[in-house]
Motif scaffolding. Sequence first.
Motif, PDB file in Angstrom:
ATOM      1  N   ARG A 182       0.847  -1.192   0.000  1.00 17.62           N
ATOM      2  CA  ARG A 182       0.000   0.000   0.000  1.00 17.62           C
ATOM      3  C   ARG A 182       0.879   1.236   0.000  1.00 17.62           C
ATOM      4  O   ARG A 182       2.005   1.222   0.498  1.00 17.62           O
ATOM      5  N   ILE A 183       0.340   2.302  -0.563  1.00 15.38           N
ATOM      6  CA  ILE A 183       1.037   3.582  -0.640  1.00 15.38           C
ATOM      7  C   ILE A 183       0.542   4.467   0.501  1.00 15.38           C
ATOM      8  O   ILE A 183      -0.655   4.534   0.773  1.00 15.38           O
ATOM      9  N   ILE A 184       1.482   5.133   1.150  1.00  9.43           N
ATOM     10  CA  ILE A 184       1.160   6.027   2.261  1.00  9.43           C
ATOM     11  C   ILE A 184       1.730   7.404   1.933  1.00  9.43           C
ATOM     12  O   ILE A 184       2.900   7.517   1.568  1.00  9.43           O
ATOM     13  N   GLU A 185       0.904   8.447   2.063  1.00 17.45           N
ATOM     14  CA  GLU A 185       1.390   9.814   1.857  1.00 17.45           C
ATOM     15  C   GLU A 185       1.580  10.469   3.216  1.00 17.45           C
ATOM     16  O   GLU A 185       0.673  10.479   4.052  1.00 17.45           O
ATOM     17  N   ARG A 186       2.776  11.009   3.425  1.00 10.55           N
ATOM     18  CA  ARG A 186       3.108  11.720   4.660  1.00 10.55           C
ATOM     19  C   ARG A 186       3.664  13.087   4.279  1.00 10.55           C
ATOM     20  O   ARG A 186       4.014  13.314   3.123  1.00 10.55           O
ATOM     21  N   PRO A 187       3.779  13.992   5.232  1.00 10.74           N
ATOM     22  CA  PRO A 187       4.287  15.334   4.908  1.00 10.74           C
ATOM     23  C   PRO A 187       5.670  15.333   4.247  1.00 10.74           C
ATOM     24  O   PRO A 187       5.971  16.209   3.445  1.00 10.74           O
ATOM     25  N   ASP A 188       6.492  14.332   4.550  1.00  6.94           N
ATOM     26  CA  ASP A 188       7.842  14.309   3.979  1.00  6.94           C
ATOM     27  C   ASP A 188       7.947  13.506   2.688  1.00  6.94           C
ATOM     28  O   ASP A 188       9.030  13.366   2.131  1.00  6.94           O
ATOM     29  N   GLY A 189       6.843  12.964   2.188  1.00  4.64           N
ATOM     30  CA  GLY A 189       6.882  12.242   0.926  1.00  4.64           C
ATOM     31  C   GLY A 189       5.960  11.036   0.918  1.00  4.64           C
ATOM     32  O   GLY A 189       5.116  10.864   1.795  1.00  4.64           O
ATOM     33  N   PHE A 190       6.153  10.198  -0.092  1.00  2.00           N
ATOM     34  CA  PHE A 190       5.342   8.997  -0.268  1.00  2.00           C
ATOM     35  C   PHE A 190       6.144   7.779   0.161  1.00  2.00           C
ATOM     36  O   PHE A 190       7.348   7.689  -0.073  1.00  2.00           O
ATOM     37  N   TYR A 191       5.464   6.847   0.786  1.00  2.09           N
ATOM     38  CA  TYR A 191       6.061   5.599   1.236  1.00  2.09           C
ATOM     39  C   TYR A 191       5.217   4.459   0.686  1.00  2.09           C
ATOM     40  O   TYR A 191       4.043   4.643   0.385  1.00  2.09           O
ATOM     41  N   TRP A 192       5.819   3.291   0.588  1.00  4.44           N
ATOM     42  CA  TRP A 192       5.010   2.111   0.324  1.00  4.44           C
ATOM     43  C   TRP A 192       5.332   1.065   1.369  1.00  4.44           C
ATOM     44  O   TRP A 192       6.438   0.992   1.872  1.00  4.44           O
ATOM     45  N   GLN A 193       4.311   0.307   1.738  1.00  7.71           N
ATOM     46  CA  GLN A 193       4.441  -0.695   2.792  1.00  7.71           C
ATOM     47  C   GLN A 193       4.071  -2.061   2.244  1.00  7.71           C
ATOM     48  O   GLN A 193       3.013  -2.234   1.639  1.00  7.71           O
ATOM     49  N   ASP A 194       4.946  -3.027   2.465  1.00  3.05           N
ATOM     50  CA  ASP A 194       4.682  -4.406   2.088  1.00  3.05           C
ATOM     51  C   ASP A 194       3.679  -4.976   3.086  1.00  3.05           C
ATOM     52  O   ASP A 194       3.937  -4.987   4.287  1.00  3.05           O
ATOM     53  N   LYS A 195       2.526  -5.422   2.606  1.00  4.18           N
ATOM     54  CA  LYS A 195       1.482  -5.929   3.495  1.00  4.18           C
ATOM     55  C   LYS A 195       1.870  -7.259   4.142  1.00  4.18           C
ATOM     56  O   LYS A 195       1.339  -7.609   5.189  1.00  4.18           O
ATOM     57  N   ILE A 196       2.790  -7.993   3.528  1.00  4.42           N
ATOM     58  CA  ILE A 196       3.182  -9.292   4.069  1.00  4.42           C
ATOM     59  C   ILE A 196       4.199  -9.133   5.198  1.00  4.42           C
ATOM     60  O   ILE A 196       4.066  -9.730   6.256  1.00  4.42           O
ATOM     61  N   THR A 197       5.212  -8.294   4.977  1.00  8.73           N
ATOM     62  CA  THR A 197       6.277  -8.141   5.972  1.00  8.73           C
ATOM     63  C   THR A 197       6.112  -6.902   6.846  1.00  8.73           C
ATOM     64  O   THR A 197       6.826  -6.751   7.831  1.00  8.73           O
ATOM     65  N   ASP A 198       5.208  -6.006   6.474  1.00  8.49           N
ATOM     66  CA  ASP A 198       5.003  -4.715   7.140  1.00  8.49           C
ATOM     67  C   ASP A 198       6.203  -3.780   7.002  1.00  8.49           C
ATOM     68  O   ASP A 198       6.259  -2.742   7.647  1.00  8.49           O
ATOM     69  N   GLU A 199       7.166  -4.123   6.153  1.00  9.48           N
ATOM     70  CA  GLU A 199       8.326  -3.260   5.930  1.00  9.48           C
ATOM     71  C   GLU A 199       7.887  -2.023   5.146  1.00  9.48           C
ATOM     72  O   GLU A 199       7.089  -2.110   4.222  1.00  9.48           O
ATOM     73  N   VAL A 200       8.418  -0.863   5.543  1.00 11.02           N
ATOM     74  CA  VAL A 200       8.064   0.409   4.911  1.00 11.02           C
ATOM     75  C   VAL A 200       9.274   0.941   4.150  1.00 11.02           C
ATOM     76  O   VAL A 200      10.396   0.911   4.657  1.00 11.02           O
ATOM     77  N   PHE A 201       9.042   1.427   2.928  1.00 10.86           N
ATOM     78  CA  PHE A 201      10.097   1.950   2.064  1.00 10.86           C
ATOM     79  C   PHE A 201       9.790   3.393   1.711  1.00 10.86           C
ATOM     80  O   PHE A 201       8.659   3.730   1.394  1.00 10.86           O
ATOM     81  N   GLY A 202      10.792   4.245   1.737  1.00  8.25           N
ATOM     82  CA  GLY A 202      10.596   5.641   1.386  1.00  8.25           C
ATOM     83  C   GLY A 202      11.412   6.521   2.303  1.00  8.25           C
ATOM     84  O   GLY A 202      12.198   6.021   3.100  1.00  8.25           O
ATOM     85  N   PRO A 203      11.278   7.801   2.212  1.00  7.96           N
ATOM     86  CA  PRO A 203      10.282   8.538   1.428  1.00  7.96           C
ATOM     87  C   PRO A 203      10.696   8.716  -0.029  1.00  7.96           C
ATOM     88  O   PRO A 203      11.873   8.702  -0.364  1.00  7.96           O
ATOM     89  N   PHE A 204       9.692   8.883  -0.868  1.00 10.66           N
ATOM     90  CA  PHE A 204       9.872   9.174  -2.281  1.00 10.66           C
ATOM     91  C   PHE A 204       9.219  10.522  -2.559  1.00 10.66           C
ATOM     92  O   PHE A 204       8.178  10.836  -1.986  1.00 10.66           O
ATOM     93  N   PRO A 205       9.815  11.325  -3.446  1.00 13.14           N
ATOM     94  CA  PRO A 205       9.276  12.669  -3.689  1.00 13.14           C
ATOM     95  C   PRO A 205       7.911  12.676  -4.372  1.00 13.14           C
ATOM     96  O   PRO A 205       7.137  13.606  -4.188  1.00 13.14           O
TER      97      PRO A 205
END
Length: 61
Positions: A14-37
């Motif tokens: 899933r994609i998550i938008e936060r004030p510092d950018g966009f992140y994506w989270q793996d639903k299986i491992t719950d690992e979060v990647f980002g931020p992306f501009p």
Amino acid sequence: MAGHTPPTEADQARIIERPDGFYWQDKITDEVFGPFPTLLDAMQDMEYNDESDYEPGETLE
């Protein structure tokens, strides 16, 4: 089962938008990647496959 399609990367993340950018989270491992501009950058990173021979910017021509 007829008509069943296998899950895609988008189904498993899933994609998550936060004030510092966009992140994506793996639903299986719950690992979060980002931020992306941008959302596009996050989606491209999410869909990237290390095993692929495809290089960013490469075309089929």
